[in-house]
Motif scaffolding. Structure first.
Motif, PDB file in Angstrom:
ATOM      1  N   MET A 174      -3.296  39.657 -10.685  1.00 32.10           N
ATOM      2  CA  MET A 174      -3.041  38.837 -11.868  1.00 32.10           C
ATOM      3  C   MET A 174      -3.119  37.349 -11.542  1.00 32.10           C
ATOM      4  O   MET A 174      -3.619  36.558 -12.342  1.00 32.10           O
ATOM      5  N   ARG A 175      -2.641  36.959 -10.365  1.00 29.90           N
ATOM      6  CA  ARG A 175      -2.707  35.559  -9.939  1.00 29.90           C
ATOM      7  C   ARG A 175      -4.147  35.074  -9.867  1.00 29.90           C
ATOM      8  O   ARG A 175      -4.483  34.004 -10.393  1.00 29.90           O
ATOM      9  N   ASP A 176      -5.032  35.863  -9.250  1.00 29.53           N
ATOM     10  CA  ASP A 176      -6.422  35.425  -9.098  1.00 29.53           C
ATOM     11  C   ASP A 176      -7.192  35.470 -10.412  1.00 29.53           C
ATOM     12  O   ASP A 176      -8.126  34.689 -10.609  1.00 29.53           O
ATOM     13  N   VAL A 177      -6.817  36.366 -11.307  1.00 30.23           N
ATOM     14  CA  VAL A 177      -7.409  36.351 -12.648  1.00 30.23           C
ATOM     15  C   VAL A 177      -7.008  35.063 -13.353  1.00 30.23           C
ATOM     16  O   VAL A 177      -7.839  34.370 -13.942  1.00 30.23           O
ATOM     17  N   ALA A 178      -5.729  34.723 -13.298  1.00 30.43           N
ATOM     18  CA  ALA A 178      -5.215  33.516 -13.951  1.00 30.43           C
ATOM     19  C   ALA A 178      -5.867  32.257 -13.404  1.00 30.43           C
ATOM     20  O   ALA A 178      -6.136  31.300 -14.150  1.00 30.43           O
ATOM     21  N   LEU A 179      -6.140  32.249 -12.101  1.00 27.07           N
ATOM     22  CA  LEU A 179      -6.737  31.079 -11.457  1.00 27.07           C
ATOM     23  C   LEU A 179      -8.255  31.043 -11.600  1.00 27.07           C
ATOM     24  O   LEU A 179      -8.894  30.071 -11.183  1.00 27.07           O
ATOM     25  N   GLY A 180      -8.840  32.090 -12.182  1.00 31.28           N
ATOM     26  CA  GLY A 180     -10.280  32.123 -12.371  1.00 31.28           C
ATOM     27  C   GLY A 180     -11.066  32.501 -11.120  1.00 31.28           C
ATOM     28  O   GLY A 180     -12.285  32.356 -11.086  1.00 31.28           O
ATOM     29  N   ARG A 181     -10.388  33.001 -10.125  1.00 31.69           N
ATOM     30  CA  ARG A 181     -11.080  33.406  -8.898  1.00 31.69           C
ATOM     31  C   ARG A 181     -11.855  34.703  -9.095  1.00 31.69           C
ATOM     32  O   ARG A 181     -12.840  34.957  -8.410  1.00 31.69           O
ATOM     33  N   ILE A 182     -11.365  35.538  -9.994  1.00 33.51           N
ATOM     34  CA  ILE A 182     -12.085  36.741 -10.396  1.00 33.51           C
ATOM     35  C   ILE A 182     -12.101  36.802 -11.918  1.00 33.51           C
ATOM     36  O   ILE A 182     -11.206  36.278 -12.578  1.00 33.51           O
ATOM     37  N   LYS A 183     -13.154  37.416 -12.452  1.00 33.32           N
ATOM     38  CA  LYS A 183     -13.297  37.495 -13.906  1.00 33.32           C
ATOM     39  C   LYS A 183     -12.343  38.505 -14.515  1.00 33.32           C
ATOM     40  O   LYS A 183     -11.814  38.313 -15.616  1.00 33.32           O
ATOM     41  N   ALA A 184     -12.123  39.607 -13.783  1.00 29.76           N
ATOM     42  CA  ALA A 184     -11.284  40.678 -14.305  1.00 29.76           C
ATOM     43  C   ALA A 184     -10.603  41.429 -13.170  1.00 29.76           C
ATOM     44  O   ALA A 184     -11.127  41.496 -12.048  1.00 29.76           O
ATOM     45  N   GLY A 185      -9.447  41.997 -13.465  1.00 31.32           N
ATOM     46  CA  GLY A 185      -8.723  42.809 -12.502  1.00 31.32           C
ATOM     47  C   GLY A 185      -8.470  44.192 -13.075  1.00 31.32           C
ATOM     48  O   GLY A 185      -8.205  44.334 -14.276  1.00 31.32           O
ATOM     49  N   PHE A 186      -8.567  45.196 -12.223  1.00 38.33           N
ATOM     50  CA  PHE A 186      -8.333  46.577 -12.638  1.00 38.33           C
ATOM     51  C   PHE A 186      -7.158  47.124 -11.832  1.00 38.33           C
ATOM     52  O   PHE A 186      -7.181  47.118 -10.604  1.00 38.33           O
ATOM     53  N   ALA A 187      -6.132  47.582 -12.538  1.00 33.39           N
ATOM     54  CA  ALA A 187      -4.918  48.039 -11.862  1.00 33.39           C
ATOM     55  C   ALA A 187      -4.226  49.097 -12.708  1.00 33.39           C
ATOM     56  O   ALA A 187      -4.578  49.315 -13.875  1.00 33.39           O
ATOM     57  N   ASP A 188      -3.211  49.737 -12.114  1.00 35.81           N
ATOM     58  CA  ASP A 188      -2.475  50.796 -12.799  1.00 35.81           C
ATOM     59  C   ASP A 188      -1.947  50.304 -14.143  1.00 35.81           C
ATOM     60  O   ASP A 188      -1.112  49.404 -14.181  1.00 35.81           O
ATOM     61  N   GLN A 189      -2.397  50.928 -15.226  1.00 36.32           N
ATOM     62  CA  GLN A 189      -2.061  50.459 -16.570  1.00 36.32           C
ATOM     63  C   GLN A 189      -0.554  50.388 -16.824  1.00 36.32           C
ATOM     64  O   GLN A 189      -0.065  49.363 -17.329  1.00 36.32           O
TER      65      GLN A 189
END
Length: 256
Positions: A174-189
């Motif tokens: 979530m941190r790297d998504v927020a910072l724009g380092r990755i476009k999307a994150g996939f994790a346990d819903q």
């Protein structure tokens, strides 16, 4: 002279003492299983800072299974990627965490009956208003998932992304998504949903229209061939489902 009444009293006292000793021995004889869990998988498993102990739905579930099957548990903290290695090297006896059953894992370890079912959730920036329904919507982008999860395998198998990055925890994703380092994150819903409900990161959102590609079952996990422990766990799961114990645990953690 010892009267009959006194002899009877002494005999009864002796029986009571023997019963107490045998009962204590039976309690002491209850096996203790070392259980591996993670500190970052809320609401499944997480480190409660107030008690400095691992808590969560899967901790409550293995505790209840122990009561139903007649064993005690000693929960130990592990990083997710170390759970199976710790099990196979006998550092722990059972895994009770948010680990999905997969064909690859079934070759290495044995899974109990299903405790809970779910799939991956999609995390994007809060201001990203895109309509995303599948992994394919991120072709050519940098995406991320938690190391050791089935989601990493699914993303790599697609072969359509610029890069698939791996992280130790959902919070890191979530941190790297927020910072724009990755476009999307996939994790346990369920983990993402619970953490966002608790205000873990207001700069990201869980995409409601996204359809999980990896749907699976969360189970208790034992070493390959440990049929005795597996049978104990499956018997306990059946009891917990029949008497409503499992449903009560799921309701406690807002997962039903």
């Amino acid at each position: 002279m010892v009267t009959f009444a006194k002899r009877f009293t002494l005999f009864a006292a002796g029986l009571a003492a023997c019963f107490a000793i045998s009962s204590g021995a039976a309690r002491a004889a209850e096996p203790i299983y070392k259980v591996g869990a993670t500190a970052t998988g809320v609401p499944f498993t997480f480190l409660d800072v107030k008690s400095n102990s691992i808590q969560g739905m899967m901790v409550d579930a293995i505790d209840a299974a122990g009561r139903a099957a007649g064993f005690k548990v000693e929960v130990q903290q592990n990083v997710f990627s170390a759970l199976i290695p710790s099990l196979t090297t006998q550092k722990i006896d059972i895994i009770s965490a948010a680990m999905l059953k997969t064909p690859a894992r079934k070759q290495i370890v044995d899974f109990s009956d299903t405790v809970y079912s779910y799939g991956e959730g999609l995390v994007v920036k809060a201001d990203d208003k895109g309509h995303y329904t599948s992994m394919d919507d991120f072709k050519g982008e940098v995406v991320g998932a938690q190391v050791g999860t089935a989601f990493v395998d699914a993303l790599n198998k697609k072969g359509i992304f610029k890069e698939v990055r791996t992280y130790d925890s959902v919070a890191d994703i979530m941190r790297d998504v927020a910072l724009g380092r990755i476009k999307a994150g996939f994790a346990d819903q369920p983990i993402v949903a619970y953490q966002l409900q608790q205000g873990a990161n207001t700069q990201v959102r869980l995409v409601p229209e996204y359809q999980s590609a990896v749907k699976g079952q969360v189970c208790f996990i034992v070493r390959k061939g440990d049929t005795a422990t597996l049978e104990q766990l499956n018997s306990a799961i059946r009891k917990m489902k029949a008497d409503g114990t499992l449903q009560q645990i799921l309701q406690k953690w807002h997962m039903s």
